[in-house]
Design a protein around this motif. Structure first.
Motif, short mmCIF file in Angstrom:
data_model
loop_
_atom_site.label_atom_id
_atom_site.label_comp_id
_atom_site.label_asym_id
_atom_site.label_seq_id
_atom_site.Cartn_x
_atom_site.Cartn_y
_atom_site.Cartn_z
N THR A 3 51.25 12.32 33.59
CA THR A 3 51.95 13.34 32.82
C THR A 3 53.30 13.64 33.47
O THR A 3 53.48 13.43 34.68
CB THR A 3 51.13 14.63 32.73
OG1 THR A 3 50.86 15.12 34.05
CG2 THR A 3 49.81 14.39 32.00
N ARG A 150 49.72 16.56 19.55
CA ARG A 150 48.64 16.42 20.54
C ARG A 150 48.84 15.14 21.36
O ARG A 150 48.65 15.14 22.59
CB ARG A 150 47.29 16.41 19.84
CG ARG A 150 46.11 16.40 20.81
CD ARG A 150 44.81 16.71 20.11
NE ARG A 150 44.43 15.70 19.14
CZ ARG A 150 44.32 15.91 17.84
NH1 ARG A 150 44.59 17.10 17.33
NH2 ARG A 150 43.96 14.94 17.02
N SER A 153 51.75 15.70 23.80
CA SER A 153 51.44 16.64 24.89
C SER A 153 50.53 16.05 25.95
O SER A 153 50.42 16.59 27.04
CB SER A 153 50.80 17.92 24.32
OG SER A 153 49.55 17.63 23.72
N GLN A 157 54.20 17.52 29.78
CA GLN A 157 53.65 18.82 30.17
C GLN A 157 54.76 19.82 30.49
O GLN A 157 54.58 20.70 31.33
CB GLN A 157 52.75 18.62 31.40
CG GLN A 157 51.50 17.80 31.14
CD GLN A 157 50.52 18.50 30.23
OE1 GLN A 157 50.21 19.68 30.42
NE2 GLN A 157 50.03 17.81 29.23
N MET A 162 58.38 20.67 24.93
CA MET A 162 57.41 20.57 23.84
C MET A 162 57.70 21.58 22.74
O MET A 162 57.49 21.30 21.56
CB MET A 162 55.98 20.77 24.38
CG MET A 162 55.39 19.55 25.06
SD MET A 162 55.38 18.05 24.01
CE MET A 162 54.46 18.60 22.59
#
Length: 358
Positions: A3, A150, A153, A157, A162
Protein backbone atom coordinates in the motif's frame (compact mmCIF):
# COMPACT_ATOMS: atom_id res chain seq x y z
CA UNK A 1 -0.12 -6.45 -1.07
CA UNK A 2 1.83 -3.20 -0.94
CA UNK A 3 0.00 0.00 0.00
CA UNK A 4 1.09 3.58 -0.61
CA UNK A 5 0.69 6.50 1.78
CA UNK A 6 1.63 10.18 1.82
CA UNK A 7 1.14 10.66 -1.93
CA UNK A 8 -0.78 13.91 -1.50
CA UNK A 9 2.28 16.25 -1.27
CA UNK A 10 3.53 14.85 -4.58
CA UNK A 11 0.17 15.38 -6.34
CA UNK A 12 -0.14 19.00 -5.17
CA UNK A 13 3.49 20.10 -5.52
CA UNK A 14 4.13 23.02 -7.90
CA UNK A 15 6.58 21.12 -10.10
CA UNK A 16 4.17 18.19 -10.43
CA UNK A 17 1.20 20.40 -11.33
CA UNK A 18 3.37 22.33 -13.78
CA UNK A 19 4.33 19.11 -15.55
CA UNK A 20 0.65 18.06 -15.62
CA UNK A 21 -0.27 21.45 -17.10
CA UNK A 22 2.28 21.10 -19.90
CA UNK A 23 1.13 17.55 -20.70
CA UNK A 24 -2.50 18.66 -20.75
CA UNK A 25 -1.65 21.64 -22.97
CA UNK A 26 0.12 19.47 -25.54
CA UNK A 27 -1.93 19.32 -28.77
CA UNK A 28 -4.70 21.35 -27.04
CA UNK A 29 -3.07 24.78 -26.90
CA UNK A 30 -5.41 26.34 -29.47
CA UNK A 31 -8.61 25.07 -27.86
CA UNK A 32 -10.71 27.81 -26.30
CA UNK A 33 -10.55 26.64 -22.66
CA UNK A 34 -6.80 26.01 -22.98
CA UNK A 35 -6.09 29.51 -24.33
CA UNK A 36 -8.22 31.04 -21.56
CA UNK A 37 -6.21 29.15 -18.93
CA UNK A 38 -2.94 30.05 -20.73
CA UNK A 39 -3.68 33.77 -20.62
CA UNK A 40 -2.87 33.89 -16.88
CA UNK A 41 -1.51 30.38 -16.49
CA UNK A 42 0.67 31.06 -13.43
CA UNK A 43 -2.10 32.61 -11.35
CA UNK A 44 -4.61 30.00 -12.57
CA UNK A 45 -2.27 27.14 -11.66
CA UNK A 46 -1.52 28.70 -8.26
CA UNK A 47 -5.25 29.03 -7.57
CA UNK A 48 -5.78 25.41 -8.60
CA UNK A 49 -2.98 24.35 -6.26
CA UNK A 50 -4.52 26.34 -3.37
CA UNK A 51 -7.93 24.77 -3.95
CA UNK A 52 -6.40 21.29 -3.87
CA UNK A 53 -4.30 21.91 -0.76
CA UNK A 54 -7.19 23.53 1.12
CA UNK A 55 -9.70 20.88 0.04
CA UNK A 56 -11.89 23.37 -1.84
CA UNK A 57 -11.44 21.86 -5.31
CA UNK A 58 -14.59 20.63 -7.04
CA UNK A 59 -14.79 19.21 -10.60
CA UNK A 60 -16.51 21.50 -13.06
CA UNK A 61 -19.35 20.68 -15.49
CA UNK A 62 -18.70 18.52 -18.54
CA UNK A 63 -19.19 19.55 -22.15
CA UNK A 64 -20.95 16.74 -24.03
CA UNK A 65 -20.94 15.81 -27.69
CA UNK A 66 -21.44 12.66 -29.76
CA UNK A 67 -19.29 10.87 -32.27
CA UNK A 68 -20.92 8.39 -34.63
CA UNK A 69 -17.91 6.89 -36.45
CA UNK A 70 -17.82 3.89 -36.33
CA UNK A 71 -20.57 3.78 -33.67
CA UNK A 72 -22.42 6.36 -31.62
CA UNK A 73 -20.62 7.35 -28.42
CA UNK A 74 -21.18 10.16 -25.96
CA UNK A 75 -17.95 12.04 -25.25
CA UNK A 76 -17.76 14.14 -22.08
CA UNK A 77 -15.01 16.75 -22.03
CA UNK A 78 -13.96 18.12 -18.64
CA UNK A 79 -12.84 21.75 -18.23
CA UNK A 80 -9.13 22.36 -18.89
CA UNK A 81 -8.27 22.92 -15.20
CA UNK A 82 -9.89 19.58 -14.33
CA UNK A 83 -7.84 17.84 -17.01
CA UNK A 84 -4.70 19.24 -15.35
CA UNK A 85 -5.80 17.55 -12.11
CA UNK A 86 -6.48 14.29 -14.00
CA UNK A 87 -2.93 14.32 -15.38
CA UNK A 88 -1.51 15.06 -11.92
CA UNK A 89 -3.32 12.05 -10.44
CA UNK A 90 -2.37 9.63 -13.22
CA UNK A 91 1.28 10.75 -13.07
CA UNK A 92 1.40 9.57 -9.45
CA UNK A 93 -0.71 6.42 -9.75
CA UNK A 94 0.57 5.08 -13.06
CA UNK A 95 4.00 3.90 -11.79
CA UNK A 96 2.30 2.20 -8.83
CA UNK A 97 -0.18 0.16 -10.88
CA UNK A 98 2.01 -0.33 -13.96
CA UNK A 99 4.10 -2.84 -11.96
CA UNK A 100 1.00 -4.99 -11.53
CA UNK A 101 -0.52 -4.76 -15.02
CA UNK A 102 0.09 -7.75 -17.28
CA UNK A 103 2.12 -7.48 -20.48
CA UNK A 104 -0.83 -8.07 -22.81
CA UNK A 105 -3.03 -5.14 -21.78
CA UNK A 106 -2.55 -2.44 -24.43
CA UNK A 107 -4.92 0.50 -23.94
CA UNK A 108 -3.70 3.82 -22.49
CA UNK A 109 -0.26 2.52 -21.49
CA UNK A 110 3.17 3.89 -22.35
CA UNK A 111 4.85 1.83 -25.06
CA UNK A 112 1.65 -0.09 -25.90
CA UNK A 113 -1.26 1.04 -28.10
CA UNK A 114 -3.28 -0.27 -31.03
CA UNK A 115 -0.39 -1.30 -33.27
CA UNK A 116 1.34 -3.31 -30.52
CA UNK A 117 -1.97 -5.02 -29.72
CA UNK A 118 -2.38 -5.98 -33.39
CA UNK A 119 1.16 -7.37 -33.51
CA UNK A 120 0.54 -9.49 -30.42
CA UNK A 121 -2.86 -10.75 -31.62
CA UNK A 122 -1.33 -11.79 -34.95
CA UNK A 123 1.50 -13.54 -33.08
CA UNK A 124 -1.06 -15.68 -31.22
CA UNK A 125 -3.15 -16.12 -34.37
CA UNK A 126 -0.24 -18.02 -35.92
CA UNK A 127 0.25 -20.26 -32.87
CA UNK A 128 -3.27 -21.35 -31.89
CA UNK A 129 -6.06 -23.02 -33.89
CA UNK A 130 -9.01 -21.13 -32.29
CA UNK A 131 -9.83 -17.77 -30.73
CA UNK A 132 -12.63 -16.35 -28.59
CA UNK A 133 -13.42 -12.69 -29.23
CA UNK A 134 -15.73 -10.75 -26.93
CA UNK A 135 -16.31 -7.41 -25.26
CA UNK A 136 -18.12 -6.00 -22.23
CA UNK A 137 -21.63 -4.59 -22.53
CA UNK A 138 -21.52 -0.76 -22.34
CA UNK A 139 -18.36 -0.88 -20.26
CA UNK A 140 -17.76 2.78 -19.36
CA UNK A 141 -21.43 3.63 -18.61
CA UNK A 142 -21.71 0.51 -16.38
CA UNK A 143 -18.55 0.92 -14.26
CA UNK A 144 -19.67 0.66 -10.63
CA UNK A 145 -18.19 3.48 -8.52
CA UNK A 146 -18.20 1.59 -5.22
CA UNK A 147 -16.33 -1.40 -6.66
CA UNK A 148 -13.75 0.79 -8.44
CA UNK A 149 -13.06 2.86 -5.31
CA UNK A 150 -12.67 -0.31 -3.25
CA UNK A 151 -10.07 -1.65 -5.69
CA UNK A 152 -8.15 1.64 -5.65
CA UNK A 153 -8.19 1.88 -1.86
CA UNK A 154 -6.49 -1.51 -1.55
CA UNK A 155 -3.30 0.15 -2.77
CA UNK A 156 -3.83 3.86 -2.05
CA UNK A 157 -3.99 4.59 1.69
CA UNK A 158 -3.76 8.38 1.42
CA UNK A 159 -7.14 9.80 2.62
CA UNK A 160 -6.78 13.17 0.86
CA UNK A 161 -5.85 11.60 -2.48
CA UNK A 162 -8.69 9.07 -2.20
CA UNK A 163 -11.10 11.92 -1.41
CA UNK A 164 -10.00 13.72 -4.59
CA UNK A 165 -10.31 10.53 -6.67
CA UNK A 166 -13.77 9.93 -5.20
CA UNK A 167 -14.92 13.41 -6.23
CA UNK A 168 -13.69 12.90 -9.78
CA UNK A 169 -15.28 9.44 -10.10
CA UNK A 170 -18.61 10.63 -8.65
CA UNK A 171 -18.60 13.61 -11.03
CA UNK A 172 -19.35 11.06 -13.75
CA UNK A 173 -22.48 9.72 -12.05
CA UNK A 174 -25.41 10.31 -14.39
CA UNK A 175 -23.24 11.55 -17.28
CA UNK A 176 -23.79 8.26 -19.14
CA UNK A 177 -26.96 7.22 -17.34
CA UNK A 178 -29.02 7.01 -20.55
CA UNK A 179 -26.40 4.69 -22.09
CA UNK A 180 -26.03 2.36 -19.12
CA UNK A 181 -27.73 -1.05 -19.03
CA UNK A 182 -28.60 -1.62 -15.36
CA UNK A 183 -28.84 -5.29 -14.44
CA UNK A 184 -29.56 -7.32 -11.33
CA UNK A 185 -26.80 -9.61 -10.09
CA UNK A 186 -26.91 -12.37 -7.45
CA UNK A 187 -27.54 -10.89 -3.99
CA UNK A 188 -29.01 -7.60 -5.26
CA UNK A 189 -32.00 -5.89 -3.67
CA UNK A 190 -34.50 -3.58 -5.34
CA UNK A 191 -32.28 -0.50 -4.81
CA UNK A 192 -29.13 -2.01 -6.28
CA UNK A 193 -30.09 -0.78 -9.72
CA UNK A 194 -29.68 2.82 -8.45
CA UNK A 195 -25.98 2.42 -7.56
CA UNK A 196 -23.75 5.25 -8.91
CA UNK A 197 -22.16 4.17 -12.21
CA UNK A 198 -20.32 5.56 -15.19
CA UNK A 199 -16.90 6.87 -16.17
CA UNK A 200 -17.03 9.75 -18.68
CA UNK A 201 -15.45 8.76 -21.99
CA UNK A 202 -12.88 11.46 -22.62
CA UNK A 203 -11.22 11.68 -19.21
CA UNK A 204 -7.63 10.48 -18.91
CA UNK A 205 -8.57 9.12 -15.49
CA UNK A 206 -11.38 7.06 -17.02
CA UNK A 207 -8.95 5.23 -19.32
CA UNK A 208 -6.54 4.61 -16.45
CA UNK A 209 -9.24 3.51 -13.98
CA UNK A 210 -10.56 1.09 -16.61
CA UNK A 211 -7.20 -0.68 -16.57
CA UNK A 212 -7.24 -0.78 -12.76
CA UNK A 213 -10.76 -2.25 -12.72
CA UNK A 214 -10.02 -4.92 -15.33
CA UNK A 215 -6.55 -5.78 -14.02
CA UNK A 216 -8.07 -8.48 -11.80
CA UNK A 217 -9.80 -9.97 -14.85
CA UNK A 218 -6.47 -10.02 -16.71
CA UNK A 219 -4.79 -11.93 -13.88
CA UNK A 220 -7.78 -14.28 -13.58
CA UNK A 221 -7.54 -15.17 -17.28
CA UNK A 222 -3.78 -15.63 -17.25
CA UNK A 223 -3.26 -17.25 -13.84
CA UNK A 224 -6.46 -19.13 -13.00
CA UNK A 225 -7.84 -19.98 -16.44
CA UNK A 226 -4.25 -20.57 -17.67
CA UNK A 227 -4.84 -18.87 -21.02
CA UNK A 228 -1.49 -18.59 -22.77
CA UNK A 229 -2.68 -16.42 -25.65
CA UNK A 230 -4.61 -13.36 -24.50
CA UNK A 231 -4.88 -9.73 -25.66
CA UNK A 232 -6.99 -6.95 -24.12
CA UNK A 233 -7.49 -3.44 -25.45
CA UNK A 234 -9.83 -1.52 -23.12
CA UNK A 235 -12.98 -3.69 -22.98
CA UNK A 236 -12.16 -5.77 -26.10
CA UNK A 237 -10.84 -9.22 -25.14
CA UNK A 238 -9.39 -11.96 -27.33
CA UNK A 239 -8.50 -15.39 -25.89
CA UNK A 240 -6.69 -18.04 -27.91
CA UNK A 241 -6.96 -21.79 -27.30
CA UNK A 242 -6.64 -25.29 -28.68
CA UNK A 243 -10.35 -26.17 -29.00
CA UNK A 244 -13.76 -24.56 -29.23
CA UNK A 245 -15.07 -26.44 -26.19
CA UNK A 246 -12.15 -25.20 -24.08
CA UNK A 247 -12.78 -21.58 -25.05
CA UNK A 248 -16.54 -21.76 -24.39
CA UNK A 249 -15.79 -23.13 -20.91
CA UNK A 250 -13.43 -20.23 -20.28
CA UNK A 251 -16.13 -17.85 -21.51
CA UNK A 252 -18.50 -19.19 -18.84
CA UNK A 253 -15.87 -18.78 -16.11
CA UNK A 254 -15.06 -15.28 -17.31
CA UNK A 255 -18.75 -14.35 -17.27
CA UNK A 256 -19.01 -15.44 -13.64
CA UNK A 257 -15.94 -13.46 -12.61
CA UNK A 258 -17.13 -10.31 -14.40
CA UNK A 259 -20.42 -10.52 -12.49
CA UNK A 260 -18.40 -9.76 -9.33
CA UNK A 261 -17.62 -6.39 -10.94
CA UNK A 262 -21.26 -5.99 -12.00
CA UNK A 263 -20.30 -6.31 -15.65
CA UNK A 264 -21.50 -8.63 -18.42
CA UNK A 265 -20.09 -9.98 -21.66
CA UNK A 266 -21.87 -8.99 -24.86
CA UNK A 267 -23.59 -12.22 -25.90
CA UNK A 268 -24.14 -11.21 -29.51
CA UNK A 269 -20.51 -10.17 -29.96
CA UNK A 270 -19.00 -13.23 -28.32
CA UNK A 271 -17.73 -15.70 -30.91
CA UNK A 272 -15.39 -18.66 -31.13
CA UNK A 273 -13.84 -19.19 -34.55
CA UNK A 274 -10.87 -20.93 -36.14
CA UNK A 275 -7.79 -18.72 -36.48
CA UNK A 276 -7.54 -19.69 -40.14
CA UNK A 277 -10.75 -17.70 -40.79
CA UNK A 278 -9.11 -14.45 -39.68
CA UNK A 279 -9.76 -12.15 -36.72
CA UNK A 280 -11.50 -8.77 -37.00
CA UNK A 281 -10.27 -6.59 -34.14
CA UNK A 282 -9.49 -2.91 -33.49
CA UNK A 283 -10.58 -1.89 -36.97
CA UNK A 284 -8.46 -4.42 -38.87
CA UNK A 285 -8.88 -7.93 -40.26
CA UNK A 286 -5.93 -10.04 -39.13
CA UNK A 287 -4.81 -13.18 -40.88
CA UNK A 288 -1.84 -15.37 -40.26
CA UNK A 289 -0.06 -14.01 -43.33
CA UNK A 290 -1.06 -10.33 -43.15
CA UNK A 291 -3.65 -7.75 -42.21
CA UNK A 292 -6.03 -5.54 -44.13
CA UNK A 293 -8.67 -2.89 -43.64
CA UNK A 294 -12.32 -3.96 -43.70
CA UNK A 295 -14.42 -2.37 -46.41
CA UNK A 296 -16.45 -0.48 -43.79
CA UNK A 297 -13.33 1.41 -42.61
CA UNK A 298 -12.50 2.46 -46.18
CA UNK A 299 -16.07 3.65 -46.76
CA UNK A 300 -15.99 5.70 -43.53
CA UNK A 301 -12.77 7.39 -44.64
CA UNK A 302 -14.26 8.22 -48.05
CA UNK A 303 -17.34 9.71 -46.38
CA UNK A 304 -15.07 11.79 -44.17
CA UNK A 305 -13.16 13.07 -47.23
CA UNK A 306 -16.42 13.96 -48.98
CA UNK A 307 -17.46 15.98 -45.92
CA UNK A 308 -14.06 17.74 -45.83
CA UNK A 309 -14.38 18.57 -49.55
CA UNK A 310 -17.81 20.09 -48.91
CA UNK A 311 -16.57 22.16 -45.96
CA UNK A 312 -13.36 23.22 -47.72
CA UNK A 313 -15.25 24.36 -50.82
CA UNK A 314 -17.39 26.61 -48.62
CA UNK A 315 -14.41 27.99 -46.65
CA UNK A 316 -15.51 26.20 -43.46
CA UNK A 317 -12.13 24.50 -42.92
CA UNK A 318 -8.55 25.06 -44.04
CA UNK A 319 -5.66 22.97 -45.38
CA UNK A 320 -4.35 22.34 -41.87
CA UNK A 321 -7.58 20.58 -40.87
CA UNK A 322 -7.40 18.38 -43.96
CA UNK A 323 -3.74 17.56 -43.44
CA UNK A 324 -4.23 16.63 -39.77
CA UNK A 325 -7.22 14.41 -40.60
CA UNK A 326 -5.44 12.58 -43.44
CA UNK A 327 -2.18 12.16 -41.50
CA UNK A 328 -4.01 10.79 -38.44
CA UNK A 329 -5.88 8.22 -40.54
CA UNK A 330 -2.70 7.33 -42.43
CA UNK A 331 -0.86 6.70 -39.14
CA UNK A 332 -3.74 4.57 -37.86
CA UNK A 333 -3.92 2.32 -40.94
CA UNK A 334 -0.16 2.05 -41.47
CA UNK A 335 -0.01 -1.62 -40.27
CA UNK A 336 -2.40 -2.77 -43.04
CA UNK A 337 -1.05 -4.56 -46.11
CA UNK A 338 -2.90 -2.28 -48.53
CA UNK A 339 -0.28 -0.33 -50.48
CA UNK A 340 -2.31 -0.31 -53.70
CA UNK A 341 -5.45 0.86 -51.90
CA UNK A 342 -3.61 3.72 -50.22
CA UNK A 343 -2.03 4.76 -53.52
CA UNK A 344 -5.49 5.02 -55.10
CA UNK A 345 -6.90 6.95 -52.15
CA UNK A 346 -4.05 9.50 -52.10
CA UNK A 347 -4.21 9.92 -55.89
CA UNK A 348 -7.87 10.92 -55.69
CA UNK A 349 -7.46 13.48 -52.88
CA UNK A 350 -8.52 16.69 -54.60
CA UNK A 351 -9.88 19.81 -52.90
CA UNK A 352 -11.14 23.04 -54.45
CA UNK A 353 -12.59 26.28 -53.16
CA UNK A 354 -16.01 27.51 -54.21
CA UNK A 355 -15.93 31.10 -55.46
CA UNK A 356 -19.41 32.50 -56.02
CA UNK A 357 -19.88 34.68 -59.08
CA UNK A 358 -20.61 38.32 -58.53
Amino acid sequence: MRTYRNLWPQVTSWDHLLLAYHKCRRRKRFKRDATEFDHHWESNLLELQRELVEGRYQPGPYRHFYIVDPKRRKISAAPFRDRVVHHAIVQVLEPIFERRFIHDSYACRLGKGTHRALDRAQYFLRRYPFFLKTDIVRFFPNVDHEILLRLLSRHIQDPRLMDLITRIIHSGDGVLREEATPSYFPGDDLLSILRPTGLPIGNLTSQFFANVLLDGIDHFIKEELKVGGYVRYADDLVLFGNSKAELWQKRDALQSRLAQLRLRLHEHKTQVRPCSAGLKVLGFVLRRDGRRLPQSAIQRFRRRIRLLRYRFARHECDCTTIRVTVQAWQAHVAPANSTGLFRDLWRNLRFARFHPTR
